[in-house]
Design an enzyme around this catalytic site. Sequence first.
Site, short mmCIF file in Angstrom:
data_model
loop_
_atom_site.label_atom_id
_atom_site.label_comp_id
_atom_site.label_asym_id
_atom_site.label_seq_id
_atom_site.Cartn_x
_atom_site.Cartn_y
_atom_site.Cartn_z
N CYS A 258 0.82 -1.23 0.00
CA CYS A 258 0.00 0.00 0.00
C CYS A 258 0.85 1.27 0.00
O CYS A 258 0.32 2.36 -0.21
CB CYS A 258 -0.94 0.00 1.19
SG CYS A 258 -2.16 -1.30 1.11
N HIS B 215 -2.84 7.19 3.44
CA HIS B 215 -3.38 5.97 2.82
C HIS B 215 -4.72 5.65 3.49
O HIS B 215 -4.83 5.66 4.72
CB HIS B 215 -2.38 4.83 3.00
CG HIS B 215 -2.95 3.49 2.66
ND1 HIS B 215 -3.66 3.27 1.50
CD2 HIS B 215 -2.93 2.31 3.33
CE1 HIS B 215 -4.05 2.01 1.47
NE2 HIS B 215 -3.62 1.40 2.57
N ASN C 181 -10.26 0.45 0.94
CA ASN C 181 -8.79 0.51 0.85
C ASN C 181 -8.37 0.11 -0.57
O ASN C 181 -8.44 -1.06 -0.92
CB ASN C 181 -8.20 -0.42 1.90
CG ASN C 181 -6.67 -0.49 1.85
OD1 ASN C 181 -6.05 -0.01 0.91
ND2 ASN C 181 -6.08 -1.09 2.87
N1 ACO Z 1 -18.17 -8.22 10.62
C1 ACO Z 1 -18.53 -8.55 11.87
N2 ACO Z 1 -17.65 -8.95 12.81
C2 ACO Z 1 -16.35 -9.01 12.44
C3 ACO Z 1 -15.92 -8.68 11.14
C4 ACO Z 1 -16.89 -8.28 10.22
N3 ACO Z 1 -16.57 -7.93 8.95
N4 ACO Z 1 -14.57 -8.84 11.09
C5 ACO Z 1 -14.16 -9.26 12.30
N5 ACO Z 1 -15.24 -9.37 13.13
C6 ACO Z 1 -15.29 -9.79 14.52
C7 ACO Z 1 -14.09 -10.63 14.92
O1 ACO Z 1 -14.31 -11.99 14.60
C8 ACO Z 1 -14.02 -10.38 16.40
O2 ACO Z 1 -14.97 -11.19 17.03
P1 ACO Z 1 -14.67 -11.84 18.48
O3 ACO Z 1 -14.50 -10.65 19.40
O4 ACO Z 1 -15.88 -12.65 18.73
O5 ACO Z 1 -13.42 -12.62 18.29
C9 ACO Z 1 -14.48 -8.93 16.55
O6 ACO Z 1 -15.20 -8.63 15.34
C10 ACO Z 1 -13.35 -7.95 16.72
O7 ACO Z 1 -12.37 -8.23 15.71
P2 ACO Z 1 -11.06 -7.38 15.57
O8 ACO Z 1 -10.22 -7.96 14.48
O9 ACO Z 1 -10.42 -7.22 16.93
O10 ACO Z 1 -11.66 -5.96 15.10
P3 ACO Z 1 -10.94 -4.60 14.94
O11 ACO Z 1 -11.65 -3.57 15.71
O12 ACO Z 1 -9.44 -4.72 15.09
O13 ACO Z 1 -11.21 -4.28 13.39
C11 ACO Z 1 -10.06 -4.28 11.32
C12 ACO Z 1 -10.69 -5.14 12.40
C13 ACO Z 1 -11.14 -3.42 10.71
C14 ACO Z 1 -9.47 -5.20 10.25
C15 ACO Z 1 -8.96 -3.39 11.94
O14 ACO Z 1 -8.09 -4.18 12.74
C16 ACO Z 1 -8.14 -2.69 10.90
O15 ACO Z 1 -8.62 -1.88 10.14
N6 ACO Z 1 -6.80 -2.94 10.87
C17 ACO Z 1 -5.92 -2.31 9.92
C18 ACO Z 1 -6.04 -3.04 8.62
C19 ACO Z 1 -5.29 -2.36 7.51
O16 ACO Z 1 -5.01 -1.19 7.57
N7 ACO Z 1 -5.00 -3.15 6.47
C20 ACO Z 1 -4.45 -2.65 5.28
C21 ACO Z 1 -2.99 -2.46 5.34
S1 ACO Z 1 -2.36 -1.82 3.87
C22 ACO Z 1 -1.71 -3.04 2.83
O17 ACO Z 1 -0.54 -3.07 2.62
C23 ACO Z 1 -2.62 -4.03 2.16
#
Ligand code: ACO
Length: 328
Positions: free
Chosen positions: A112, A251, A281
């Site tokens: 990214c 980003h 994203n």
């Molecule tokens: N819908 C509903 N529930 C979900 C979903 C979904 N789409 N996805 C995860 N959950 C659940 C999980 O299973 C978890 O359930 P549990 O508590 O029963 O175990 C709960 O929601 C919390 O999950 P987390 O992963 O802790 O949620 P978080 O608040 O961290 O959000 C997210 C997840 C959105 C992915 C966040 O961590 C994030 O944005 N991280 C950065 C990602 C990023 O920037 N990626 C791109 C990088 S750039 C590149 O080079 C590609």
Amino acid sequence: MKHAAIIGVGSYLPNRRLTNEDLEGMVETSDEWITTRTGISERRLAEKDQATSDLATHAARNAMRDAGITPADIDLLVVGTSSPDMIFPSTACITQANLGLTCPAYDVMAACTSFIFALQNATAAIESGRARTVLVIGADALTRHVDFSDRGTCILFGDGAGAFVLQAADEPGVLGIDLGADGTGGDMLKIPAGGSAMPTTVETIEAGLHFVQMVGNDVFKFAVRVIPKTTETALAASGLSVDDVTWLVPHQANQRILDTVADRLGLPHERVVSNIALTGNTSAASIPLAVDELYTSGNLRPGDILALVGFGAGLTWGAAIVRWTKEV
Ligand code: ACO
């Protein structure tokens, strides 16, 4: 020494929309969860017959039109992407042929952060006198590498492309760039199969190893730590401070990352550009896409200071400080 200035901007989003409501019918999720956790409402998907180079070509044509240049004016094409059309030829070469260019063309891959790394290449080519006019594109179709049964990743990504035309100028446009990498964090975000380490086999496909794997929480923490740091380093290299920034263009990965970064840098949220709600994203495309949206909305003024800042797999990060010199 010549300086590099932005003389054209363009972008492209494919027509196909995938809304949170659509995703509710595909995985166990909800519009409410996705909106509150990420700020994303919908994203665009490349059509079945569109590859990354097609997105790149559309964005490039728009940027070239905006710059008022022809293919013969371009001395170098650099494409930042981590979802190339194929292993080789490069997406840059395919795009070069689409555009009818005859200049050297190559890809830069920093996930990214690819656009910021590509911008560094373009700027260096101009400053060293090796090129006068450079087309730099960020393009990705990462939804082609996402498992649409994995709710942790499939809600995040969208496809698109953005492009800048840079040209040698007496007054500096690109003021300073900071780049970084930490390969020890590679496992945080990866597509394990399909390369030389793990060539594609029936087994790798059955195990889903050709899809994006991500430790979301760790990536989040990495992003909010590294974005302020690289922004401040690039500003210092440009002889500026956070107070000088008119627009921070990060980003677009998660609205909560953008909000946290704004607070850590002490920037009002309205100076942090966000279009994630409608794009998701888009990886290497997200920064030039957001700049193009800001530009076409008429909110960019000559003299504005832009801090473009990326982070991504690798791990990689980087920031470019740009003085906007183009009339709107
Ligand atoms: N819908 C509903 N529930 C979900 C979903 C979904 N789409 N996805 C995860 N959950 C659940 C999980 O299973 C978890 O359930 P549990 O508590 O029963 O175990 C709960 O929601 C919390 O999950 P987390 O992963 O802790 O949620 P978080 O608040 O961290 O959000 C997210 C997840 C959105 C992915 C966040 O961590 C994030 O944005 N991280 C950065 C990602 C990023 O920037 N990626 C791109 C990088 S750039 C590149 O080079 C590609």
